[in-house]
Scaffold this motif. Structure first.
Motif, mmCIF file in Angstrom:
data_model
loop_
_atom_site.group_PDB
_atom_site.id
_atom_site.type_symbol
_atom_site.label_atom_id
_atom_site.label_comp_id
_atom_site.label_asym_id
_atom_site.label_seq_id
_atom_site.Cartn_x
_atom_site.Cartn_y
_atom_site.Cartn_z
ATOM 1 N N GLN A 1 0.829 -1.198 0.000
ATOM 2 C CA GLN A 1 0.000 0.000 0.000
ATOM 3 C C GLN A 1 0.866 1.251 0.000
ATOM 4 O OE1 GLN A 1 -2.497 -0.485 3.453
ATOM 5 N NE2 GLN A 1 -3.880 -1.895 2.420
ATOM 6 N N GLY A 2 0.448 2.245 -0.753
ATOM 7 C CA GLY A 2 1.182 3.498 -0.811
ATOM 8 C C GLY A 2 0.846 4.251 -2.080
ATOM 9 N N SER A 3 1.258 5.504 -2.131
ATOM 10 C CA SER A 3 0.967 6.335 -3.295
ATOM 11 C C SER A 3 1.758 5.854 -4.505
ATOM 12 C CB SER A 3 1.314 7.800 -2.999
ATOM 13 O OG SER A 3 2.718 7.952 -2.881
ATOM 14 N N GLU A 4 1.299 6.216 -5.675
ATOM 15 C CA GLU A 4 1.988 5.835 -6.902
ATOM 16 C C GLU A 4 3.376 6.464 -6.953
ATOM 17 O OE1 GLU A 4 2.908 3.785 -10.035
ATOM 18 O OE2 GLU A 4 0.998 3.542 -8.971
ATOM 19 N N GLU A 5 3.498 7.669 -6.420
ATOM 20 C CA GLU A 5 4.801 8.349 -6.396
ATOM 21 C C GLU A 5 5.791 7.577 -5.535
ATOM 22 O OE1 GLU A 5 6.750 12.695 -5.172
ATOM 23 O OE2 GLU A 5 4.588 12.321 -4.948
ATOM 24 N N ARG A 6 5.341 7.154 -4.336
ATOM 25 C CA ARG A 6 6.198 6.362 -3.451
ATOM 26 C C ARG A 6 6.549 5.026 -4.100
ATOM 27 N NH1 ARG A 6 6.386 7.409 2.261
ATOM 28 N NH2 ARG A 6 6.972 9.610 2.399
ATOM 29 N N ARG A 7 5.568 4.408 -4.741
ATOM 30 C CA ARG A 7 5.792 3.121 -5.395
ATOM 31 C C ARG A 7 6.877 3.237 -6.474
ATOM 32 N NH1 ARG A 7 2.359 -1.414 -6.466
ATOM 33 N NH2 ARG A 7 0.780 -0.332 -5.241
ATOM 34 N N GLN A 8 6.764 4.267 -7.316
ATOM 35 C CA GLN A 8 7.723 4.441 -8.403
ATOM 36 C C GLN A 8 9.116 4.734 -7.871
ATOM 37 O OE1 GLN A 8 6.788 3.823 -11.688
ATOM 38 N NE2 GLN A 8 9.026 3.722 -11.800
ATOM 39 N N ASP A 9 9.189 5.569 -6.849
ATOM 40 C CA ASP A 9 10.476 5.885 -6.232
ATOM 41 C C ASP A 9 11.111 4.627 -5.652
ATOM 42 O OD1 ASP A 9 12.452 7.887 -5.124
ATOM 43 O OD2 ASP A 9 11.737 6.992 -3.252
ATOM 44 N N PHE A 10 10.283 3.782 -5.049
ATOM 45 C CA PHE A 10 10.740 2.518 -4.473
ATOM 46 C C PHE A 10 11.331 1.617 -5.552
ATOM 47 C CE2 PHE A 10 9.890 -1.908 -3.321
ATOM 48 C CZ PHE A 10 10.349 -1.984 -2.015
ATOM 49 N N VAL A 11 10.586 1.425 -6.627
ATOM 50 C CA VAL A 11 11.031 0.545 -7.713
ATOM 51 C C VAL A 11 12.292 1.094 -8.371
ATOM 52 C CG1 VAL A 11 10.420 -0.381 -9.982
ATOM 53 C CG2 VAL A 11 8.713 -0.356 -8.139
ATOM 54 N N ASP A 12 12.338 2.409 -8.584
ATOM 55 C CA ASP A 12 13.486 3.023 -9.244
ATOM 56 C C ASP A 12 14.774 2.849 -8.444
ATOM 57 O OD1 ASP A 12 11.852 3.833 -11.292
ATOM 58 O OD2 ASP A 12 11.661 5.908 -10.588
ATOM 59 N N GLY A 13 14.639 2.718 -7.121
ATOM 60 C CA GLY A 13 15.823 2.629 -6.274
ATOM 61 C C GLY A 13 16.371 1.227 -6.084
ATOM 62 N N LEU A 14 15.672 0.206 -6.564
ATOM 63 C CA LEU A 14 16.088 -1.173 -6.304
ATOM 64 C C LEU A 14 17.400 -1.537 -7.007
ATOM 65 C CD1 LEU A 14 12.678 -3.103 -6.404
ATOM 66 C CD2 LEU A 14 13.908 -2.142 -4.440
ATOM 67 N N ALA A 15 17.616 -1.024 -8.205
ATOM 68 C CA ALA A 15 18.849 -1.333 -8.933
ATOM 69 C C ALA A 15 20.068 -0.823 -8.171
ATOM 70 C CB ALA A 15 18.793 -0.716 -10.329
ATOM 71 N N GLU A 16 19.960 0.349 -7.583
ATOM 72 C CA GLU A 16 21.077 0.911 -6.821
ATOM 73 C C GLU A 16 21.367 0.075 -5.581
ATOM 74 O OE1 GLU A 16 22.452 5.069 -4.618
ATOM 75 O OE2 GLU A 16 20.491 4.916 -5.577
ATOM 76 N N VAL A 17 20.314 -0.429 -4.945
ATOM 77 C CA VAL A 17 20.492 -1.283 -3.771
ATOM 78 C C VAL A 17 21.237 -2.559 -4.154
ATOM 79 C CG1 VAL A 17 19.306 -2.644 -1.990
ATOM 80 C CG2 VAL A 17 18.451 -0.373 -2.605
ATOM 81 N N ARG A 18 20.840 -3.166 -5.267
ATOM 82 C CA ARG A 18 21.525 -4.377 -5.736
ATOM 83 C C ARG A 18 22.992 -4.095 -6.046
ATOM 84 N NH1 ARG A 18 16.670 -5.065 -8.512
ATOM 85 N NH2 ARG A 18 17.569 -4.223 -10.449
ATOM 86 N N GLU A 19 23.236 -2.960 -6.687
ATOM 87 C CA GLU A 19 24.606 -2.611 -7.079
ATOM 88 C C GLU A 19 25.496 -2.394 -5.857
ATOM 89 O OE1 GLU A 19 26.969 0.919 -9.534
ATOM 90 O OE2 GLU A 19 24.785 0.745 -9.655
ATOM 91 N N LYS A 20 24.976 -1.683 -4.855
ATOM 92 C CA LYS A 20 25.767 -1.369 -3.667
ATOM 93 C C LYS A 20 25.826 -2.533 -2.678
ATOM 94 C CE LYS A 20 25.115 3.663 -3.533
ATOM 95 N NZ LYS A 20 24.581 4.792 -2.722
ATOM 96 N N GLY A 21 24.750 -3.348 -2.665
ATOM 97 C CA GLY A 21 24.677 -4.431 -1.694
ATOM 98 C C GLY A 21 24.053 -4.014 -0.382
ATOM 99 N N TYR A 22 23.515 -2.818 -0.325
ATOM 100 C CA TYR A 22 22.853 -2.308 0.876
ATOM 101 C C TYR A 22 21.989 -1.121 0.470
ATOM 102 C CZ TYR A 22 26.184 1.553 0.745
ATOM 103 O OH TYR A 22 26.913 2.647 0.347
ATOM 104 N N CYS A 23 21.192 -0.633 1.416
ATOM 105 C CA CYS A 23 20.398 0.578 1.194
ATOM 106 C C CYS A 23 20.753 1.593 2.265
ATOM 107 C CB CYS A 23 18.898 0.271 1.257
ATOM 108 S SG CYS A 23 17.851 1.730 0.974
ATOM 109 N N GLY A 24 21.048 2.790 1.850
ATOM 110 C CA GLY A 24 21.318 3.864 2.794
ATOM 111 C C GLY A 24 20.626 5.126 2.332
ATOM 112 N N ASN A 25 19.650 5.572 3.088
ATOM 113 C CA ASN A 25 18.945 6.792 2.686
ATOM 114 C C ASN A 25 18.349 7.488 3.898
ATOM 115 O OD1 ASN A 25 16.724 5.251 3.353
ATOM 116 N ND2 ASN A 25 16.065 4.910 1.242
ATOM 117 N N ALA A 26 17.981 8.723 3.694
ATOM 118 C CA ALA A 26 17.342 9.482 4.755
ATOM 119 C C ALA A 26 15.980 8.860 5.074
ATOM 120 C CB ALA A 26 17.167 10.936 4.336
#
Length: 259
Positions: free
Chosen positions: A168-193
């Motif tokens: 559940q969540g807004s379409e904007e949050r959903r898109q931002d979430f999906v767009d960030g997954l490649a960076e998480v895979r590349e780095k091996g972790y997630c770090g964000n505000a």
């Protein structure tokens, strides 16, 4: 046709009603009245009353102080922890989490996916007077968490699509979430505000099982204290977190070289 007949043969209406109530209340932080439950589920209040009495006697639901609203207890959460995979995960991770919390002077929490949300199954605090922690048993919207990004980043396409469908969540949050997954895979972790608390930096890393599948995320809600008691930087804390996650994964049977 046979499957349909089998479905009819093995129906358990009372059990279905009880499960409907639990699933409804699971998403309600304030609970619901008997009338609201009946209306939402399309049942009579007398049907719901009988089910609620049994669920209350068994400790699955409780009445609010004013005696008007029913809410879930933590019993389902406790039962889930008796399930061997989760019990083994928390048993292995517990000591490692506390050692890390003490070493970096930050709190940590361990989370898994549950019904399209992030479920916190373990949480430890450091010794500092000022901490930022997440309540044990909290169910957090997927798109609002670093843990969710880590848990989703290595999913197969079909599994990810199914997860996004129920989250559940807004379409904007959903898109931002999906767009960030490649960076998480590349780095091996997630770090964000943090998306929920200003000034907190969430640092989250994956824990894998024997097959290499990401089954949990370990997260530091990192805070920089003006008192000078932040003994490790965010970068140092991240490296320590990654090493602990690798250690826990190895104990669960994952290859050291999983990526």
């Amino acid at each position: 046709m046979t499957d349909k007949l089998d479905d009819e043969k093995y129906r358990a209406p009372a059990l279905s009603k009880g499960l409907d109530i639990l699933e409804l209340l699971a998403g309600e932080s304030r609970g619901k009245t008997q009338v609201e439950i009946a209306k939402t589920l399309g049942r009579t209040t007398s049907e719901i009353f009988r089910m609620l009495m049994v669920l209350r006697q068994r400790g699955y639901v409780e009445l609010s102080e004013d005696g008007d609203r029913y809410a879930m207890t933590t019993k389902m959460f406790e039962i889930a922890h008796k399930h061997p995979p989760i019990r083994r995960l928390t048993a292995i991770a517990g000591e490692e989490m506390q050692r890390l919390a003490d070493a970096i002077n930050q709190s940590l929490h361990l989370a898994i996916l549950h019904s399209g949300k992030v479920l916190v199954i373990a949480q430890v605090d450091c010794q500092d007077n000022n901490i930022t922690s997440v309540r044990l048993g909290a169910q957090i919207p997927l798109f609002d968490t670093a843990s969710g990004r880590v848990l989703a980043a290595w999913m197969e396409e079909r599994a990810l699509a199914s997860l996004l469908e129920v989250a559940q969540g807004s379409e904007e949050r959903r898109q931002d979430f999906v767009d960030g997954l490649a960076e998480v895979r590349e780095k091996g972790y997630c770090g964000n505000a943090s998306l929920t608390i200003e000034g907190v930096q969430n640092i989250s890393a994956p824990i894998r099982d024997f097959s290499g599948k990401v089954i949990a995320a370990l997260t530091i809600p990192f805070v920089k204290r003006l008192s000078g008691t932040s003994i490790k930087s965010a970068d140092e804390s991240r490296e320590a977190l990654l090493e602990v996650c690798r250690s826990i994964s190895r104990q669960l049977g994952a290859s050291v070289h999983s990526d």
